[in-house]
Design a protein around this motif. Structure first.
Motif, PDB file in Angstrom:
ATOM      1  N   ARG A  80       0.446   2.544   9.844  1.00  0.00           N
ATOM      2  CA  ARG A  80       0.408   1.702   8.651  1.00  0.00           C
ATOM      3  C   ARG A  80       1.265   2.339   7.578  1.00  0.00           C
ATOM      4  NH1 ARG A  80      -4.933  -1.254   8.516  1.00  0.00           N
ATOM      5  NH2 ARG A  80      -5.872  -0.808  10.518  1.00  0.00           N
ATOM      6  N   LYS A  81       1.898   1.496   6.785  1.00  0.00           N
ATOM      7  CA  LYS A  81       2.726   1.964   5.685  1.00  0.00           C
ATOM      8  C   LYS A  81       2.038   1.516   4.400  1.00  0.00           C
ATOM      9  CE  LYS A  81       7.423   1.460   3.885  1.00  0.00           C
ATOM     10  NZ  LYS A  81       8.739   0.838   4.155  1.00  0.00           N
ATOM     11  N   CYS A  82       1.566   2.478   3.612  1.00  0.00           N
ATOM     12  CA  CYS A  82       0.837   2.185   2.384  1.00  0.00           C
ATOM     13  C   CYS A  82       1.706   2.566   1.184  1.00  0.00           C
ATOM     14  CB  CYS A  82      -0.473   2.969   2.333  1.00  0.00           C
ATOM     15  SG  CYS A  82      -1.528   2.670   3.771  1.00  0.00           S
ATOM     16  N   VAL A  83       1.804   1.653   0.204  1.00  0.00           N
ATOM     17  CA  VAL A  83       2.603   1.896  -0.995  1.00  0.00           C
ATOM     18  C   VAL A  83       1.683   1.837  -2.206  1.00  0.00           C
ATOM     19  CG1 VAL A  83       4.538   1.103  -2.399  1.00  0.00           C
ATOM     20  CG2 VAL A  83       4.614   0.846   0.086  1.00  0.00           C
ATOM     21  N   LYS A  84       1.679   2.923  -2.999  1.00  0.00           N
ATOM     22  CA  LYS A  84       0.870   2.981  -4.209  1.00  0.00           C
ATOM     23  C   LYS A  84       1.684   3.696  -5.282  1.00  0.00           C
ATOM     24  CE  LYS A  84      -3.626   4.351  -5.966  1.00  0.00           C
ATOM     25  NZ  LYS A  84      -4.905   4.961  -5.666  1.00  0.00           N
ATOM     26  N   ASP A  85       1.921   3.026  -6.379  1.00  0.00           N
ATOM     27  CA  ASP A  85       2.697   3.569  -7.504  1.00  0.00           C
ATOM     28  C   ASP A  85       4.082   4.043  -7.056  1.00  0.00           C
ATOM     29  OD1 ASP A  85       0.501   3.120  -9.191  1.00  0.00           O
ATOM     30  OD2 ASP A  85      -0.335   5.112  -8.738  1.00  0.00           O
ATOM     31  N   GLY A  86       4.730   3.301  -6.171  1.00  0.00           N
ATOM     32  CA  GLY A  86       6.070   3.656  -5.723  1.00  0.00           C
ATOM     33  C   GLY A  86       6.104   4.772  -4.697  1.00  0.00           C
ATOM     34  N   ARG A  87       4.961   5.275  -4.296  1.00  0.00           N
ATOM     35  CA  ARG A  87       4.891   6.352  -3.306  1.00  0.00           C
ATOM     36  C   ARG A  87       4.478   5.770  -1.961  1.00  0.00           C
ATOM     37  NH1 ARG A  87       1.126  11.713  -3.615  1.00  0.00           N
ATOM     38  NH2 ARG A  87       1.885  12.588  -1.666  1.00  0.00           N
ATOM     39  N   VAL A  88       5.200   6.127  -0.914  1.00  0.00           N
ATOM     40  CA  VAL A  88       4.949   5.592   0.420  1.00  0.00           C
ATOM     41  C   VAL A  88       4.206   6.628   1.256  1.00  0.00           C
ATOM     42  CG1 VAL A  88       6.004   4.695   2.524  1.00  0.00           C
ATOM     43  CG2 VAL A  88       7.018   4.177   0.315  1.00  0.00           C
ATOM     44  N   THR A  89       3.156   6.184   1.928  1.00  0.00           N
ATOM     45  CA  THR A  89       2.380   7.041   2.818  1.00  0.00           C
ATOM     46  C   THR A  89       2.228   6.331   4.157  1.00  0.00           C
ATOM     47  OG1 THR A  89       1.121   7.816   0.912  1.00  0.00           O
ATOM     48  CG2 THR A  89       0.224   8.306   3.081  1.00  0.00           C
ATOM     49  N   TYR A  90       2.463   7.057   5.237  1.00  0.00           N
ATOM     50  CA  TYR A  90       2.254   6.519   6.584  1.00  0.00           C
ATOM     51  C   TYR A  90       0.968   7.113   7.135  1.00  0.00           C
ATOM     52  CZ  TYR A  90       7.071   4.914   6.404  1.00  0.00           C
ATOM     53  OH  TYR A  90       8.224   4.288   6.056  1.00  0.00           O
ATOM     54  N   THR A  91       0.138   6.257   7.712  1.00  0.00           N
ATOM     55  CA  THR A  91      -1.138   6.704   8.255  1.00  0.00           C
ATOM     56  C   THR A  91      -1.570   5.776   9.375  1.00  0.00           C
ATOM     57  OG1 THR A  91      -3.424   7.221   7.700  1.00  0.00           O
ATOM     58  CG2 THR A  91      -2.434   5.377   6.543  1.00  0.00           C
ATOM     59  N   ASP A  92      -2.601   6.200  10.109  1.00  0.00           N
ATOM     60  CA  ASP A  92      -3.182   5.319  11.112  1.00  0.00           C
ATOM     61  C   ASP A  92      -4.552   4.814  10.650  1.00  0.00           C
ATOM     62  OD1 ASP A  92      -4.448   7.717  11.270  1.00  0.00           O
ATOM     63  OD2 ASP A  92      -4.496   7.801  13.457  1.00  0.00           O
TER      64      ASP A  92
END
Length: 113
Positions: A80-92
């Motif tokens: 999953r690609k999560c975007v919060k405040d312009g910051r991208v995080t990849y997680t499952d």
């Protein structure tokens, strides 16, 4: 005994094959990176034929066996690609509250443990 024409033909053919082999060897650094993966795949298919090469009566049994073995394997979690405040995080895992989940573009090769 071969006729002079036939000897000339086979001599020319041998010279052409030798010249083609020398040219292929001399230019291998240009074409080998492109042809290497294809050659490996062809070699694997030739030396390890799959169930499609079996007779029809044995093909169904092999496919049933492979489907049964695949069903016992755990399913890999989807990235999953999560975007919060312009910051991208990849997680499952599911994305945190307040973040947007976007489609994963491209290929993800590994996920953190």
């Amino acid at each position: 005994m071969r006729s002079p024409r036939e000897r000339a033909f086979w001599s020319i053919l041998a010279a052409l094959v030798l010249a083609a082999a020398a040219a292929a060897w001399g230019t291998s650094d240009q074409w080998l990176p492109h042809a290497g993966p294809w050659m490996e795949q062809a070699w694997k298919k030739a030396t390890r034929p799959g169930p499609e090469s079996l007779p029809p009566e044995k093909r169904a049994a092999a496919q049933a066996r492979s489907a049964q073995g695949a069903a016992s394997q755990p399913v890999a979690p989807q990235p999953r690609k999560c975007v919060k405040d312009g910051r991208v995080t990849y997680t499952d895992q599911p994305c945190d509250k307040g973040s947007r989940e976007l489609a994963v573009d491209g290929a993800v090769t590994s996920l953190p443990q």
